[in-house]
Design a protein around this motif. Structure first.
Motif, PDB file in Angstrom:
ATOM      1  N   VAL A 100      24.044  28.704 -36.833  1.00  0.00           N
ATOM      2  CA  VAL A 100      25.249  28.790 -36.008  1.00  0.00           C
ATOM      3  C   VAL A 100      25.932  27.434 -35.940  1.00  0.00           C
ATOM      4  O   VAL A 100      25.320  26.446 -35.521  1.00  0.00           O
ATOM      5  CB  VAL A 100      24.901  29.279 -34.589  1.00  0.00           C
ATOM      6  CG1 VAL A 100      26.173  29.379 -33.745  1.00  0.00           C
ATOM      7  CG2 VAL A 100      24.194  30.625 -34.650  1.00  0.00           C
ATOM      8  N   LEU A 125      29.209  31.448 -38.114  1.00  0.00           N
ATOM      9  CA  LEU A 125      27.790  31.791 -38.189  1.00  0.00           C
ATOM     10  C   LEU A 125      27.477  32.147 -39.638  1.00  0.00           C
ATOM     11  O   LEU A 125      28.302  32.759 -40.322  1.00  0.00           O
ATOM     12  CB  LEU A 125      27.532  32.960 -37.248  1.00  0.00           C
ATOM     13  CG  LEU A 125      26.173  33.640 -37.192  1.00  0.00           C
ATOM     14  CD1 LEU A 125      25.998  34.301 -35.817  1.00  0.00           C
ATOM     15  CD2 LEU A 125      26.003  34.712 -38.270  1.00  0.00           C
ATOM     16  N   VAL A 161      24.736  32.766 -29.046  1.00  0.00           N
ATOM     17  CA  VAL A 161      24.687  33.915 -29.952  1.00  0.00           C
ATOM     18  C   VAL A 161      23.371  34.635 -29.710  1.00  0.00           C
ATOM     19  O   VAL A 161      22.308  34.004 -29.660  1.00  0.00           O
ATOM     20  CB  VAL A 161      24.788  33.497 -31.429  1.00  0.00           C
ATOM     21  CG1 VAL A 161      24.659  34.721 -32.339  1.00  0.00           C
ATOM     22  CG2 VAL A 161      26.104  32.782 -31.697  1.00  0.00           C
ATOM     23  N   ARG A 175      32.558  37.654 -27.443  1.00  0.00           N
ATOM     24  CA  ARG A 175      33.574  37.313 -28.442  1.00  0.00           C
ATOM     25  C   ARG A 175      33.410  38.264 -29.625  1.00  0.00           C
ATOM     26  O   ARG A 175      33.619  39.454 -29.509  1.00  0.00           O
ATOM     27  CB  ARG A 175      33.420  35.857 -28.863  1.00  0.00           C
ATOM     28  CG  ARG A 175      33.560  34.862 -27.705  1.00  0.00           C
ATOM     29  CD  ARG A 175      33.200  33.464 -28.144  1.00  0.00           C
ATOM     30  NE  ARG A 175      34.170  32.918 -29.087  1.00  0.00           N
ATOM     31  CZ  ARG A 175      33.961  31.865 -29.869  1.00  0.00           C
ATOM     32  NH1 ARG A 175      32.770  31.252 -29.830  1.00  0.00           N
ATOM     33  NH2 ARG A 175      34.893  31.421 -30.681  1.00  0.00           N
ATOM     34  N   ALA A 208      28.341  37.080 -30.302  1.00  0.00           N
ATOM     35  CA  ALA A 208      28.721  35.720 -29.899  1.00  0.00           C
ATOM     36  C   ALA A 208      29.363  35.774 -28.526  1.00  0.00           C
ATOM     37  O   ALA A 208      30.192  36.650 -28.242  1.00  0.00           O
ATOM     38  CB  ALA A 208      29.686  35.115 -30.917  1.00  0.00           C
ATOM     39  N   PRO A 258      27.102  27.239 -29.639  1.00  0.00           N
ATOM     40  CA  PRO A 258      27.683  28.404 -28.984  1.00  0.00           C
ATOM     41  C   PRO A 258      26.624  29.493 -28.766  1.00  0.00           C
ATOM     42  O   PRO A 258      25.744  29.657 -29.620  1.00  0.00           O
ATOM     43  CB  PRO A 258      28.750  28.880 -29.979  1.00  0.00           C
ATOM     44  CG  PRO A 258      29.003  27.721 -30.886  1.00  0.00           C
ATOM     45  CD  PRO A 258      27.714  26.989 -30.972  1.00  0.00           C
ATOM     46  N   LEU A 286      32.990  33.355 -35.373  1.00  0.00           N
ATOM     47  CA  LEU A 286      32.381  33.671 -34.083  1.00  0.00           C
ATOM     48  C   LEU A 286      33.356  34.362 -33.129  1.00  0.00           C
ATOM     49  O   LEU A 286      32.945  35.137 -32.274  1.00  0.00           O
ATOM     50  CB  LEU A 286      31.841  32.397 -33.430  1.00  0.00           C
ATOM     51  CG  LEU A 286      30.610  31.756 -34.086  1.00  0.00           C
ATOM     52  CD1 LEU A 286      30.280  30.427 -33.403  1.00  0.00           C
ATOM     53  CD2 LEU A 286      29.418  32.690 -34.037  1.00  0.00           C
ATOM     54  N   SER A 296      21.158  31.212 -30.667  1.00  0.00           N
ATOM     55  CA  SER A 296      21.745  29.895 -30.412  1.00  0.00           C
ATOM     56  C   SER A 296      22.112  29.790 -28.945  1.00  0.00           C
ATOM     57  O   SER A 296      22.564  30.768 -28.335  1.00  0.00           O
ATOM     58  CB  SER A 296      22.992  29.691 -31.291  1.00  0.00           C
ATOM     59  OG  SER A 296      23.690  28.512 -30.931  1.00  0.00           O
ATOM     60  N   ASP A 299      31.154  29.968 -24.469  1.00  0.00           N
ATOM     61  CA  ASP A 299      30.282  28.976 -23.850  1.00  0.00           C
ATOM     62  C   ASP A 299      30.617  28.741 -22.388  1.00  0.00           C
ATOM     63  O   ASP A 299      29.744  28.435 -21.569  1.00  0.00           O
ATOM     64  CB  ASP A 299      30.384  27.658 -24.614  1.00  0.00           C
ATOM     65  CG  ASP A 299      29.054  26.932 -24.698  1.00  0.00           C
ATOM     66  OD1 ASP A 299      28.126  27.329 -23.973  1.00  0.00           O
ATOM     67  OD2 ASP A 299      28.936  25.985 -25.480  1.00  0.00           O
TER      68      ASP A 299
END
Length: 447
Positions: free
Chosen positions: A352, A357, A298, A322, A313, A296, A384, A293, A316
């Motif tokens: 996501v 997720l 991933v 994360r 993750a 966000p 996430l 993704s 952004d």
């Protein structure tokens, strides 16, 4: 749109008839609700048996025409699903193969790439209403579709040629085009910069207003509407872009150093300028990376071998790590490793959302008491921010479920059944409630 749901006893054989290499005399594209739902990660609508869409158009109408489409589904008037388009190509002879890259749709048209042609079929009666022909084969595609129904493909500007006796025909993947799915009109096409690459070396994606491609050692971005080149990078350095993930945002997968001992970086990129906004350096022990993704952000990483072992993750705004999710061998159907091309925007089994997720576990071991050996599994929701499990949606015995895409704050899933009707269902992560959107299979055959 995407290329289908995670592999399962039903979807694997169904999608094999619509993607990749065809080994049958007739190429059949039967787009029933199961397939339609499975291919809607790029923002497709779902259709009922009466041809009506279940999506709420207001969500996209309020967004710019060149944004990437994200529909929100509502419960239709009737839950009975049906075939929306079907095409049979009888030109292939026994033993012949044909490339069939790309499948897209709007509320009016289902479009399919077949060798060097993209054909558009009207939803409801399957009539071919347009045909877009390229000089050479379509060699790379994006699943993304704009709000007003545009998508992008890379293709060869020349017919394939045989180099040596006994070898297959080859052609450079050297041009890119954007076309309108409703009309089949090619809006523009441009030659990709740098030395021409083969299909295995070209990656195409889209984000708002921008089409981005990687061709061999070159990266380039075009204005989605005019085809004007926005930026390009053809410099030779120790780091090279492998590909991009688009959609809500744009992130790049960059490889540095020797291919035998690579170092990977993830970069958030400003689509209109190509400026790097942040860089995340992947651990040195990682052997491979896929992009699940863009926003966000991933990523899937492979530690120790080429099979993905973890999902990570990132934030952004800064690209900091994360939560991390361990894939636990073959427990989850993530689909991140199922590619033999330059496509890095993969992970067909990972959905996501903004906060969570979703992945399905593999159906449990064969049980003769259940319908044709299909047994229960779960769709697992992960936070996430932490990587922790926050909810599980239990499937019924004989009816495994697989997540397909987000629909607002809810998850659309495919619920498979061998004897009872299969279904597209909506899962509410907050309440845990499951709602049926459409039924298909047995219900369709009874009509």
């Amino acid at each position: 749109m995407s290329f289908g749901p995670p592999p399962s006893p039903f979807t694997q054989s169904t999608l094999a008839a619509a993607e990749g290499k065809k080994r049958r005399t007739a190429l059949v594209i039967g787009v029933v609700l199961a397939l339609t739902a499975a291919l809607c990660a790029g923002g497709w609508a779902l259709w009922g048996g009466d041809g009506d869409t279940t999506s709420k158009p207001d969500a996209d109408r309020a967004r710019p025409a060149d944004a990437i489409r994200e529909t929100v589904e509502t419960v239709p008037r009737t839950p009975e699903g049906g075939t929306v388009a079907e095409y049979v190509d009888k030109t292939l002879k026994e033993g012949q193969t044909a490339s069939a890259r790309g499948t897209w749709a709007t509320e009016k048209i289902v479009a399919k790439g077949i060798v060097n042609v993209v054909k558009g079929f009207r939803i409801g009666d399957s009539e071919k209403v347009w045909q877009l022909k390229f000089p050479g084969p379509v060699c790379a595609v994006t699943r993304h579709v704009s709000v007003d129904g545009r998508t992008a493909v890379a293709f060869s500007g020349e017919r394939p040629r045989k180099t040596d006796p006994g070898e297959g025909a080859t052609a450079p993947c050297d041009r890119i085009a954007v076309f309108d799915i409703d009309t089949g009109r090619k809006l523009w096409d441009e030659k990709l910069p740098g030395e021409a690459a083969l299909a295995m070396g070209v990656n195409v994606t889209m984000t708002r207003g921008t089409v981005v491609a990687v061709s061999g050692q070159s990266s380039v971005a075009y204005d989605m509407t005019s085809g004007r080149r926005l930026w390009t990078d053809t410099s030779v350095s120790k780091c090279a872009d492998l590909g991009y993930a688009g959609g809500r945002g744009l992130i790049a997968l960059v490889q540095c150093g020797d291919s035998g001992d690579p170092e990977f970086r993830i970069q958030k990129v400003a689509p209109r300028t190509g400026k790097t906004l942040w860089t995340y350096k992947v651990a040195a022990s990682i052997k491979g990376v896929h992009l699940a993704s863009s926003s966000p952000p991933v990523i899937a990483v492979a530690a120790g071998n080429l099979q993905s072992t973890n999902l990570i993750a990132l934030s952004d705004d800064e690209g900091r790590q994360r939560g991390a999710i361990r894939l636990e061998g073959d427990r989850y159907v993530h689909g991140c490793d199922e590619t033999f091309s330059a496509e890095v925007e993969r992970c067909t089994g990972v959905v996501v959302g903004k906060r969570q997720l979703y992945m399905a576990t593999k159906p449990r071991e064969f049980s003769p008491e259940t319908s044709r050996g299909l047994v229960a599994n779960e769709i697992v929701a992960f936070d996430l921010a932490t990587g922790n499990t926050v909810r599980k949606f239990d499937a019924r015995p004989g009816r495994p479920m697989f997540p397909l895409r987000m629909s607002g704050d809810k998850v659309i899933a495919y619920r498979e059944a061998a004897t009872a009707p299969s279904a597209a269902v909506s899962l509410d992560p907050d309440s845990g409630k499951e709602s049926i959107l459409l039924l298909f299979g047995e219900a369709q055959r009874r009509r």
